[in-house]
Scaffold this motif. Sequence first.
Motif, PDB file in Angstrom:
ATOM      1  N   LYS A 170      15.909 -32.650  22.212  1.00 45.06           N
ATOM      2  CA  LYS A 170      15.279 -31.328  22.059  1.00 45.06           C
ATOM      3  C   LYS A 170      14.810 -31.161  20.613  1.00 45.06           C
ATOM      4  O   LYS A 170      13.686 -30.719  20.344  1.00 45.06           O
ATOM      5  N   LEU A 171      15.682 -31.534  19.681  1.00 39.44           N
ATOM      6  CA  LEU A 171      15.352 -31.411  18.260  1.00 39.44           C
ATOM      7  C   LEU A 171      14.178 -32.324  17.896  1.00 39.44           C
ATOM      8  O   LEU A 171      13.240 -31.907  17.201  1.00 39.44           O
ATOM      9  N   ALA A 172      14.225 -33.561  18.376  1.00 38.74           N
ATOM     10  CA  ALA A 172      13.151 -34.511  18.043  1.00 38.74           C
ATOM     11  C   ALA A 172      11.813 -33.997  18.557  1.00 38.74           C
ATOM     12  O   ALA A 172      10.783 -34.125  17.877  1.00 38.74           O
ATOM     13  N   TYR A 173      11.824 -33.412  19.743  1.00 40.25           N
ATOM     14  CA  TYR A 173      10.568 -32.874  20.284  1.00 40.25           C
ATOM     15  C   TYR A 173      10.050 -31.744  19.390  1.00 40.25           C
ATOM     16  O   TYR A 173       8.866 -31.704  19.046  1.00 40.25           O
ATOM     17  N   ASP A 174      10.955 -30.847  18.980  1.00 44.28           N
ATOM     18  CA  ASP A 174      10.541 -29.734  18.110  1.00 44.28           C
ATOM     19  C   ASP A 174      10.014 -30.262  16.771  1.00 44.28           C
ATOM     20  O   ASP A 174       9.043 -29.731  16.222  1.00 44.28           O
ATOM     21  N   VAL A 175      10.652 -31.302  16.254  1.00 43.36           N
ATOM     22  CA  VAL A 175      10.232 -31.874  14.963  1.00 43.36           C
ATOM     23  C   VAL A 175       8.832 -32.474  15.081  1.00 43.36           C
ATOM     24  O   VAL A 175       7.936 -32.181  14.277  1.00 43.36           O
ATOM     25  N   VAL A 176       8.642 -33.331  16.086  1.00 47.61           N
ATOM     26  CA  VAL A 176       7.339 -34.011  16.195  1.00 47.61           C
ATOM     27  C   VAL A 176       6.244 -32.978  16.485  1.00 47.61           C
ATOM     28  O   VAL A 176       5.128 -33.075  15.956  1.00 47.61           O
ATOM     29  N   HIS A 177       6.574 -31.965  17.275  1.00 46.14           N
ATOM     30  CA  HIS A 177       5.612 -30.882  17.548  1.00 46.14           C
ATOM     31  C   HIS A 177       5.184 -30.217  16.237  1.00 46.14           C
ATOM     32  O   HIS A 177       3.994 -30.053  15.958  1.00 46.14           O
ATOM     33  N   GLN A 178       6.172 -29.862  15.408  1.00 47.74           N
ATOM     34  CA  GLN A 178       5.876 -29.201  14.130  1.00 47.74           C
ATOM     35  C   GLN A 178       5.066 -30.133  13.220  1.00 47.74           C
ATOM     36  O   GLN A 178       4.111 -29.709  12.562  1.00 47.74           O
ATOM     37  N   CYS A 179       5.446 -31.399  13.193  1.00 48.06           N
ATOM     38  CA  CYS A 179       4.722 -32.367  12.348  1.00 48.06           C
ATOM     39  C   CYS A 179       3.276 -32.492  12.801  1.00 48.06           C
ATOM     40  O   CYS A 179       2.349 -32.519  11.983  1.00 48.06           O
ATOM     41  N   LEU A 180       3.091 -32.577  14.119  1.00 44.66           N
ATOM     42  CA  LEU A 180       1.733 -32.696  14.661  1.00 44.66           C
ATOM     43  C   LEU A 180       0.872 -31.507  14.200  1.00 44.66           C
ATOM     44  O   LEU A 180      -0.267 -31.675  13.752  1.00 44.66           O
ATOM     45  N   LEU A 181       1.444 -30.319  14.240  1.00 44.37           N
ATOM     46  CA  LEU A 181       0.684 -29.125  13.826  1.00 44.37           C
ATOM     47  C   LEU A 181       0.308 -29.200  12.349  1.00 44.37           C
ATOM     48  O   LEU A 181      -0.755 -28.727  11.936  1.00 44.37           O
ATOM     49  N   MET A 182       1.174 -29.814  11.543  1.00 48.05           N
ATOM     50  CA  MET A 182       0.913 -29.906  10.095  1.00 48.05           C
ATOM     51  C   MET A 182      -0.261 -30.831   9.783  1.00 48.05           C
ATOM     52  O   MET A 182      -0.780 -30.821   8.668  1.00 48.05           O
ATOM     53  N   PHE A 183      -0.628 -31.674  10.749  1.00 47.00           N
ATOM     54  CA  PHE A 183      -1.804 -32.533  10.562  1.00 47.00           C
ATOM     55  C   PHE A 183      -3.080 -31.842  11.046  1.00 47.00           C
ATOM     56  O   PHE A 183      -4.149 -32.455  11.063  1.00 47.00           O
ATOM     57  N   GLY A 184      -2.971 -30.582  11.454  1.00 49.10           N
ATOM     58  CA  GLY A 184      -4.160 -29.841  11.879  1.00 49.10           C
ATOM     59  C   GLY A 184      -4.851 -30.520  13.049  1.00 49.10           C
ATOM     60  O   GLY A 184      -4.191 -31.124  13.900  1.00 49.10           O
ATOM     61  N   HIS A 185      -6.188 -30.460  13.057  1.00 49.26           N
ATOM     62  CA  HIS A 185      -6.928 -31.006  14.206  1.00 49.26           C
ATOM     63  C   HIS A 185      -6.673 -32.505  14.373  1.00 49.26           C
ATOM     64  O   HIS A 185      -6.687 -33.021  15.489  1.00 49.26           O
TER      65      HIS A 185
END
Length: 383
Positions: A324-339
């Motif tokens: 669950k944590l890893a999914y939240d982390v990668v999701h947040q990281c993906l957003l930080m790369f913008g488009h």
Amino acid sequence: MNPYFDEDLVRLGEQVRRFATSRIAPGFQERERTRVLDRGLMQEMGGMGFIAPELPEQFGGLATSCLAAGVIHEEVARADLSMSYVNLLGSLNGQILSHHGQPEVVRPWLLRLTRGEALLAIALTEPRGGSDAANLRLQVERIGDEYVVNGEKTSISAADQADAAVVFGRTGAPDSGARGITALLVPLDLPGVTRSRFDCHGQRAIGRGSIFFENVRVPVSHRLGEENAGFVQVMQGFDFSRALIGLQVLAVARISLDETWTHVAERRAFGKPLSAFQGVSHPLAGLDTKVEAARLLCLQALWLKDRGAPHSAEAAMCKWWAPKLAYDVVHQCLLMFGHGGYDRGPMEQRLRDVLGFQIGDGTAQIMKTIIARTRAGRAAVPA
Ligand SMILES: Cc1cc2nc3c(=O)[nH]c(=O)nc-3n(C[C@H](O)[C@H](O)[C@H](O)COP(=O)(O)OP(=O)(O)OC[C@H]3O[C@@H](n4cnc5c(N)ncnc54)[C@H](O)[C@@H]3O)c2cc1C
């Protein structure tokens, strides 16, 4: 450094990271496209002692600690989560075969497994459901010195790529529950075995599918544990794989965070690095904290296992929290790369890869029931 690692384990981690960075990481996206695990790479991993190193030497292992297996596992997963299934399935099946199989039957398989020449699957889930794992229907009937297997296993990782599978089926009466299940080592080239491949959301290089059994005759010598005791004896191995899965997905979270910290320090908006904005750096800092804590929990579970101490609750904690944590982390990281994060690429592949472990090997609900039973007692927490 951390309290669980001595200098040897630190050096082992560095060695595996060098190998994984140069040999495994470059093919991460290509293997997802072709949906094939690289057998040559598996053999290289085996040649370096990276598959099930905790097994005794007579079975091809190096008799290392389970912590050492965890160190290797996380470094391979950091490069490619699908490829690290080789480690996960190797350690889980290796433990089951070495503890519960007849040595003359399982030894050749374990030697191939540790050399990276054979991949073994674990076949528990059936079409009627996976959470209620003791309620199996796969028919296993003893006729003379053979078991005859009929039915279907589904959602099995590596179903169509594995060379053999540990298969759980019913030898007892239909209502015998956990006490009527037997585990068998089934070579998947036996007559009557057919397989399918699903179109998975992630983990596409390892893949999942069904295994169908039609009058498949398995020698009695291939039984693992006692007849009707497969569930009770053999399922103990899952505590090990749950801790390993925690490290596996957290390794993906860690590389995602590492890349994202670099990105937000370099990319600029409004005349500053992105990291200057607390809306960027604080969510990352919060998640980074949790990844560090969750990783220590996984190492603690393996440390307990190495000492022969109970660790079912800790292993279940690793298994529900880390994915669950890893999914939240990668999701947040993906957003930080913008488009750019939304394009097909490593980050979105990682997001799809880690999601699978919120289901595979048991969902969070089932893991929390295990924790509750350990704490409050089985009678106080009925199914
Ligand atoms: C990536 C991946 C890899 C997998 N690899 C393997 C493998 O190698 N071998 C194998 O045998 N299986 C494998 N599986 C199958 C997996 O173990 C099962 O999907 C899982 O155990 C859940 O079973 P189910 O899908 O039938 O869901 P169900 O059992 O139908 O459950 C559906 C939902 O209901 C919830 N639920 C069920 N019972 C309860 C309860 N008592 N209390 C609260 N909630 C409950 C579940 O948590 C879930 O959210 C894999 C699955 C995935 C996604």
